[in-house]
Motif scaffolding. Sequence first.
Motif, PDB file in Angstrom:
ATOM      1  N   UNK A  32       0.832  -1.200   0.000  1.00 49.17           N
ATOM      2  CA  UNK A  32       0.000   0.000   0.000  1.00 49.17           C
ATOM      3  C   UNK A  32       0.870   1.255   0.000  1.00 49.17           C
ATOM      4  N   UNK A  33       0.296   2.355  -0.473  1.00 45.98           N
ATOM      5  CA  UNK A  33       1.010   3.631  -0.498  1.00 45.98           C
ATOM      6  C   UNK A  33       1.188   4.168   0.919  1.00 45.98           C
ATOM      7  N   UNK A  34       2.281   4.906   1.121  1.00 43.39           N
ATOM      8  CA  UNK A  34       2.544   5.559   2.402  1.00 43.39           C
ATOM      9  C   UNK A  34       2.536   7.065   2.156  1.00 43.39           C
ATOM     10  N   UNK A  35       1.419   7.758   2.439  1.00 44.03           N
ATOM     11  CA  UNK A  35       1.290   9.181   2.095  1.00 44.03           C
ATOM     12  C   UNK A  35       2.415  10.030   2.685  1.00 44.03           C
ATOM     13  N   UNK A  36       2.927  10.939   1.850  1.00 45.85           N
ATOM     14  CA  UNK A  36       3.954  11.878   2.295  1.00 45.85           C
ATOM     15  C   UNK A  36       5.376  11.398   2.084  1.00 45.85           C
ATOM     16  N   UNK A  37       5.554  10.101   1.858  1.00 47.87           N
ATOM     17  CA  UNK A  37       6.882   9.550   1.599  1.00 47.87           C
ATOM     18  C   UNK A  37       7.116   9.483   0.090  1.00 47.87           C
ATOM     19  N   UNK A  38       8.380   9.581  -0.335  1.00 46.37           N
ATOM     20  CA  UNK A  38       8.701   9.494  -1.757  1.00 46.37           C
ATOM     21  C   UNK A  38      10.159   9.091  -1.931  1.00 46.37           C
ATOM     22  N   UNK A  70      15.501   8.794   0.149  1.00 45.96           N
ATOM     23  CA  UNK A  70      14.120   8.452   0.487  1.00 45.96           C
ATOM     24  C   UNK A  70      13.622   9.575   1.388  1.00 45.96           C
ATOM     25  N   UNK A  71      12.534  10.200   0.986  1.00 47.53           N
ATOM     26  CA  UNK A  71      12.031  11.377   1.697  1.00 47.53           C
ATOM     27  C   UNK A  71      10.829  11.009   2.560  1.00 47.53           C
ATOM     28  N   UNK A  72      10.755  11.623   3.729  1.00 46.55           N
ATOM     29  CA  UNK A  72       9.636  11.430   4.641  1.00 46.55           C
ATOM     30  C   UNK A  72       8.927  12.771   4.842  1.00 46.55           C
ATOM     31  N   UNK A  73       7.695  12.753   5.336  1.00 49.33           N
ATOM     32  CA  UNK A  73       6.967  14.019   5.514  1.00 49.33           C
ATOM     33  C   UNK A  73       7.694  14.948   6.476  1.00 49.33           C
ATOM     34  N   UNK A  74       7.660  16.230   6.165  1.00 52.02           N
ATOM     35  CA  UNK A  74       8.223  17.222   7.068  1.00 52.02           C
ATOM     36  C   UNK A  74       7.302  17.463   8.248  1.00 52.02           C
ATOM     37  N   UNK A  75       7.830  18.064   9.277  1.00 51.50           N
ATOM     38  CA  UNK A  75       7.018  18.346  10.461  1.00 51.50           C
ATOM     39  C   UNK A  75       6.047  19.489  10.179  1.00 51.50           C
ATOM     40  N   UNK A  76       4.856  19.377  10.761  1.00 49.27           N
ATOM     41  CA  UNK A  76       3.828  20.430  10.643  1.00 49.27           C
ATOM     42  C   UNK A  76       3.509  20.770   9.191  1.00 49.27           C
ATOM     43  N   UNK A  77       3.549  19.745   8.323  1.00 50.48           N
ATOM     44  CA  UNK A  77       3.187  19.974   6.932  1.00 50.48           C
ATOM     45  C   UNK A  77       4.244  20.676   6.114  1.00 50.48           C
ATOM     46  N   UNK A  78       5.483  20.743   6.616  1.00 47.59           N
ATOM     47  CA  UNK A  78       6.549  21.412   5.878  1.00 47.59           C
ATOM     48  C   UNK A  78       7.094  20.566   4.746  1.00 47.59           C
ATOM     49  N   UNK A  79       8.167  21.056   4.116  1.00 44.39           N
ATOM     50  CA  UNK A  79       8.775  20.350   3.004  1.00 44.39           C
ATOM     51  C   UNK A  79       9.262  18.981   3.461  1.00 44.39           C
ATOM     52  N   UNK A  80       9.200  17.964   2.566  1.00 42.03           N
ATOM     53  CA  UNK A  80       9.733  16.645   2.914  1.00 42.03           C
ATOM     54  C   UNK A  80      11.216  16.740   3.280  1.00 42.03           C
ATOM     55  N   UNK A  81      11.640  15.839   4.159  1.00 39.36           N
ATOM     56  CA  UNK A  81      13.042  15.779   4.585  1.00 39.36           C
ATOM     57  C   UNK A  81      13.576  14.385   4.323  1.00 39.36           C
ATOM     58  N   UNK A  82      14.892  14.255   4.296  1.00 44.58           N
ATOM     59  CA  UNK A  82      15.508  12.963   4.006  1.00 44.58           C
ATOM     60  C   UNK A  82      15.392  12.028   5.202  1.00 44.58           C
ATOM     61  N   UNK A  83      14.900  10.831   4.951  1.00 41.91           N
ATOM     62  CA  UNK A  83      14.963   9.749   5.933  1.00 41.91           C
ATOM     63  C   UNK A  83      16.250   8.972   5.724  1.00 41.91           C
ATOM     64  N   UNK A  84      16.531   8.678   4.450  1.00 41.13           N
ATOM     65  CA  UNK A  84      17.827   8.119   4.047  1.00 41.13           C
ATOM     66  C   UNK A  84      18.367   8.974   2.919  1.00 41.13           C
ATOM     67  N   UNK A  85      19.670   9.234   2.945  1.00 42.26           N
ATOM     68  CA  UNK A  85      20.297  10.033   1.896  1.00 42.26           C
ATOM     69  C   UNK A  85      21.638   9.422   1.530  1.00 42.26           C
ATOM     70  N   UNK A  86      21.886   9.273   0.239  1.00 42.70           N
ATOM     71  CA  UNK A  86      23.140   8.702  -0.234  1.00 42.70           C
ATOM     72  C   UNK A  86      24.284   9.681   0.013  1.00 42.70           C
ATOM     73  N   UNK A  87      25.452   9.150   0.382  1.00 43.32           N
ATOM     74  CA  UNK A  87      26.637  10.006   0.497  1.00 43.32           C
ATOM     75  C   UNK A  87      26.909  10.685  -0.838  1.00 43.32           C
ATOM     76  N   UNK A  88      26.828   9.907  -1.911  1.00 45.07           N
ATOM     77  CA  UNK A  88      26.936  10.414  -3.269  1.00 45.07           C
ATOM     78  C   UNK A  88      25.778   9.833  -4.060  1.00 45.07           C
ATOM     79  N   UNK A  89      25.230  10.568  -5.041  1.00 51.73           N
ATOM     80  CA  UNK A  89      24.123  10.031  -5.835  1.00 51.73           C
ATOM     81  C   UNK A  89      24.498   8.662  -6.420  1.00 51.73           C
ATOM     82  N   UNK A  90      23.620   7.684  -6.240  1.00 49.28           N
ATOM     83  CA  UNK A  90      23.920   6.316  -6.667  1.00 49.28           C
ATOM     84  C   UNK A  90      23.384   6.052  -8.070  1.00 49.28           C
ATOM     85  N   UNK A  91      24.230   5.559  -8.973  1.00 51.22           N
ATOM     86  CA  UNK A  91      23.728   5.164 -10.291  1.00 51.22           C
ATOM     87  C   UNK A  91      22.821   3.954 -10.164  1.00 51.22           C
TER      88      UNK A  91
END
Length: 276
Positions: free
Chosen positions: A181-187, A198-219
Motif C-alpha cells: 500500500x502507499x505511504x502518504x507523504x513519503x517518496x 528516500x524522503x519522509x513528511x516534514x514536520x507540521x506539513x513542511x517540506x519533505x526531509x531525508x529519511x535516508x540520503x546517499x553520500x553520493x548520488x547512486x547510479x
Amino acid sequence: MPRMLDVSDDVRAEIGDEEADRLLAGGNAPGNYDCTSCRTPGDSDQERTSTVLFVGEETAVLAFAHASCIPSQVVPVSEEQLQGAVRSITGADGGTDGADAAPSGRPPATPFAALPGEPRQATLGVTCGLVLVENDLRPALVVEPAGAIARPGSTEPGDAFLPLLLEHGFAPVTDMSVLPAANPGWSVLLAAGRLHAILQPGTDGGQPVSWWQAHQPLPVSDGWRTAAGKAQTVLVYAAPVGAIGHQPREDLMREAMEKAAAEGKLVAAAMPLAGT
C-alpha cells in the motif's frame, strides 16, 4: 521557431511568467539536450520536452527531459543534493551512467535521518532491484540497517526498527506477490537518473526531509530507471539487520525477502517517484 517545451504551472510559479514565456518562445532553452531522466539525447525542436526545476535552499537549476519520460515539475532538494544533481547533469562527478547499483553491486551503508521524533542516527544499507509483483517487474529498494535499532533513551532489549516503521505508515508483508500500500507523504528522490534519497513528511506539513540520503548520488541500472519512469512508483521494503543480508543476484534477493516475510520480518510501502 518556438521550442516544443512543456512548462508546468509549478515551474512557472517558481521562475516567473517572463522567464517561462521566454523559454516557450525559444529563448534560453537548448535545442539539443541530454534528458535528465533517461540520460539520452533530446531535441526540443523535434519532440515535446519537459522543463524540470531542481530547487534547493538557496539556488535552483533548470534541466530538461523528454516529455515521454517525465512531466514538467518542481523537485525540492537540499542544497547538497542539488550540487550532486548538477554534477550528475554536467558529468563533473566522473560517474558512469547506467551502472548497476545492486543487487550485484550493493552500495556502502549510508547514514539516514531517523524517523520523526527519533533523533538518533542509524546506518542503513540500501539495495536497488526489480521484483515481480502482480505479474509485473517493479522497481524496488530494500533497506536493512547495519545493526539493531533502539529507541532513544530506551533500555529495553530487542530491535525497534520494524515497530518504528509500522508507526510511520509501513505495513507488514505477508505475500510478496501483493502490491504494498502507499505511504502518504513519503517518496523516493531520483535526480538526473541517480538515486539521491528516500524522503519522509516534514514536520507540521513542511517540506519533505531525508529519511535516508546517499553520500553520493547512486547510479541505477537502465532497467530499474525505465521501470521507475513507467510506474512513477517505487516499492520500498525494509527488514531488520541480518534478515536479508547481501545477495549477489535478484533471484537470491527474492528468496531472502520471501523468507523474511514468512518470519514476520519484512515491511513495505509504495512511494511515488520524486524527480527524474
